[in-house]
Design a protein around this motif. Sequence first.
Motif, short mmCIF file in Angstrom:
data_model
loop_
_atom_site.label_atom_id
_atom_site.label_comp_id
_atom_site.label_asym_id
_atom_site.label_seq_id
_atom_site.Cartn_x
_atom_site.Cartn_y
_atom_site.Cartn_z
N LEU A 1 23.51 24.56 27.03
CA LEU A 1 24.24 23.36 26.58
C LEU A 1 25.73 23.62 26.42
O LEU A 1 26.43 22.78 25.88
CB LEU A 1 23.71 22.90 25.21
CG LEU A 1 22.76 21.72 25.16
CD1 LEU A 1 22.50 21.36 23.71
CD2 LEU A 1 23.34 20.51 25.88
N MET B 1 29.16 20.76 31.77
CA MET B 1 29.00 20.00 30.53
C MET B 1 30.32 19.42 30.04
O MET B 1 30.38 18.28 29.60
CB MET B 1 28.36 20.91 29.47
CG MET B 1 27.98 20.22 28.18
SD MET B 1 26.70 18.94 28.35
CE MET B 1 26.54 18.41 26.63
N GLU C 1 31.24 16.42 31.73
CA GLU C 1 30.35 15.32 31.37
C GLU C 1 30.76 14.64 30.06
O GLU C 1 30.77 13.43 29.98
CB GLU C 1 28.92 15.87 31.23
CG GLU C 1 27.85 14.85 30.97
CD GLU C 1 27.34 14.19 32.23
OE1 GLU C 1 27.48 14.78 33.33
OE2 GLU C 1 26.79 13.08 32.14
N VAL C 2 31.07 15.42 29.04
CA VAL C 2 31.33 14.83 27.72
C VAL C 2 32.76 15.05 27.25
O VAL C 2 33.13 14.59 26.16
CB VAL C 2 30.34 15.37 26.65
CG1 VAL C 2 28.91 15.06 27.04
CG2 VAL C 2 30.54 16.86 26.42
#
Lengths: 524, 524
Positions: free
Chosen positions: A522, A492, A495-496
Amino acid sequence: MLTAQSLGHLRAMGIGARPNPPVALQRVHLATPSLQPAALAQLSGLVGEEGLSSDHADRVAHAAGRGYPDLVRLRSGEPDGAPDAIVRPSDHDQLRGVLELCAQHSIAVVPFGGGTSVVGGVAAVRGGHESVIALDMARLARLLDLDRTSLTATVQGGMRAPALERELQRHTLTLGHFPQSFEYVSVGGCVATRSAGQASSGYGAIAKMVLGLRVVAPAADIDLPPIPATAAGPGLRELLVGSEGALGVIEHVALRLRRAPAQSIYEAAFFADFAAGVQTLRSLAQRHALPDLARLSDRPETEVSLALAQSGSIAERVGRSYLGLRGYRHGCLAIFGFEGQRGEAAERHERARRLISEGGGLVVGRSPAQAWRRTRFTAPYLRDELLSNGIMVETLETAAQWSRLLDLHREVASAIDAALKGCGTPGVVMCHVSHLYETGASLYFTFIAQQLRGDELAQWQTVKRAASDAVVRGGGTITHHHAIGRDHAPWMEREVGDGGLRALRALKAELDPRGIMNPGKLAL
Amino acid sequence: MLTAQSLGHLRAMGIGARPNPPVALQRVHLATPSLQPAALAQLSGLVGEEGLSSDHADRVAHAAGRGYPDLVRLRSGEPDGAPDAIVRPSDHDQLRGVLELCAQHSIAVVPFGGGTSVVGGVAAVRGGHESVIALDMARLARLLDLDRTSLTATVQGGMRAPALERELQRHTLTLGHFPQSFEYVSVGGCVATRSAGQASSGYGAIAKMVLGLRVVAPAADIDLPPIPATAAGPGLRELLVGSEGALGVIEHVALRLRRAPAQSIYEAAFFADFAAGVQTLRSLAQRHALPDLARLSDRPETEVSLALAQSGSIAERVGRSYLGLRGYRHGCLAIFGFEGQRGEAAERHERARRLISEGGGLVVGRSPAQAWRRTRFTAPYLRDELLSNGIMVETLETAAQWSRLLDLHREVASAIDAALKGCGTPGVVMCHVSHLYETGASLYFTFIAQQLRGDELAQWQTVKRAASDAVVRGGGTITHHHAIGRDHAPWMEREVGDGGLRALRALKAELDPRGIMNPGKLAL
């Protein structure tokens, strides 16, 4: 379903079968429920006796989703935890009450719809909390409003997709959202995981359908009414889509509908190679000729589809000899679907067909596509049967810009292939392109190999890590429609970024200050 | 531009002209710049002398946007504040350095692109800070990358829309984003305000085009690469679209492109009444027949368009007598545009035309539509001229579900009409529908009245409040594409609720802990 012939095909690919049946339900091992009597009494007072359960079967059913590691653990009778209780609120006040109570008693809350997560999204993780409950949305499952003029339905989060479709079909409407999990999935679950249906090229993924929603979080409700579009600040609707129960629970959602198609044209075509097929899909997407459904199998997937086709229809209708004669013997199978009003769907089909032919596609008729449609929800059942034969089958998916797609396909397939070989269990790696956008598309990989008996989870972990690293290294997103859950959480941040994670964690701290909502998912 | 004939028409509607010229630039009154010498020196060290300015003309140019109250104040020589300096960073490090320096020195930062905000979005508000600068993005204005395969451009936030279109046209590409502010607007400004171009029905609003972006905030960068779609958690891209400089500055953005249209078919039609026109727009939107551009004027707007048409072409070509004969004398004018590849645009036009005729639309040919296209960016100039004649002209817009649209149109128009009368300045209130979606559309209101000399701002405030209250009461969003800025901030809580505001404030606290970014906007 899994015929002797199919197992023979797999054996021919070096994948042998060995019986590996699951343990019986009553033999699944669960820890004693840890909920304190005071908390139990208060929960029962809130939702009534019928809304609270901690019986063995219910706990097993809510112990995990349907990912490969979930199934391996469940079938061996050793799930990775289970909820201490299953709580089923039936209105807003109960829902809010449950969250507040859980925050107060340090009870983790795992929102639960259809339980079909394949990424550990409903794993009964308690984080640092005393206990964990599954918040089952089954009693918040009604169609609240149908605005036929605006083609908008307001639906409670727990409503199952098939129940909604049945209601809509009475009005000649459809949501047009048919993920592979369609038979079980809840509407709230689709929204919480940014699901994409098989016909998302035309209907759009669920994110494109959300017009408004109410999310109930321990510290606040966020209530956004249905509107077609707004410039009133940051996109809060889109922010809550994909929140995976880690910020709050989706109590209800307003969704864009379509008129039910009066005509459906599904057709198959062959391309001489994968690159020619990809080029054609891109051309359809960029020239106002997007089919509602489009998928293109690479050579391995085409081979396996033809070999395993249960009804035999694809193999029968599209004789190898015929394809060989036309130069498509080692070709790639594509399926295109056009749905709409009579005339209109046909017009779009015509325009697309011209581009398919220009791109070198050989249209081979409607039966292979119909065969695919008939079996479009069956892969999970096939997977269960393969597992019972000691065979691992797993899928993963990504999306990337068109300019990266062919390289990414090669890189990820190689990574999976090498990892399987590294485990001493060489397998079959196959892929299809689907979910087309003007700027890119999704890649959906399936791989099949013999299980490493006794070390199934380590084997899976090795392959998953290799594939995921290849995905992000190659410019793909870690997930196009399976969500993050627990399994993708390690990727994650890649990704961000750190900034993105910090923003999400600040949001979570505001809405869920005690951190009870779906811990461990998440990366929040 | 504003002819004697036009003023005559307005007089006939009870709106008299009285000269009201603006003061000269050098007579605009600004407070002495308040930046401390130490801060100035550090800023200059960061961005160089060429990147820092505090001269009078520059400060006036950055004192406000182009909303009605902005213009009233500027023209009277009394703007509502001005930046103490204008800072123009030219790379990422400078941009980050400026934000960190400003956080340290308690200097408010107002990101500034084209300066075309009509909602006070670039007002030089210092909040509780010592000083305020305009962060002008003019030196971060390059096309960074063009991926012709994926139809994706990566563009710095300060690039102006026309400059980008010129670059793209060399490759037969287009962004397809043409807001009325097109001639001045920056790409970052469009993204920050969730702008919608005039042809958004087909091309989508800017939110649909953003594939990735980098936002630089005082405490973090958020860097999201271009991908076609993802299920990797909450929609961070969409969250940053519409952030209005209050969370950070958009350094660059990756945008979806289209192939430049080889064919553009623009056509006008008349409907006997507004309801029939709205019904037809809805049918186009819901039956796979969406034009790229569609707008339908109500009766008052149709009347005024025909009366004021500068070239006279609409009035000439569509003689009133002809319309009268056909029963459309008091009809509503609609304009439809179809853009695309040769053949493909024509096919879509054909399908739409059938629905337009079925809906009672009388197609009156292409010239009136061409006349509209020629003058599509001129309204702001006309407004300036009207102001010079003591005439107020203002616009506001919303969007709502189709089922609410006709009622909302009536309610908001009545509210504006009543408020103008209440001020003793009865006026003309007109509206068009545009920006079509499957579930709803936008309503764009324009009203014209005599200015209440000496009390222009109170007059405007009264009407704005009445209209905005009617909008939200009637189920519309407070803004479909003008953004929140300062003017809509009082309605933000009504729009996203207390929970939504708390979520946004938590985000802001994380990314901009000192609260220096664009204070007073977005209600954050």
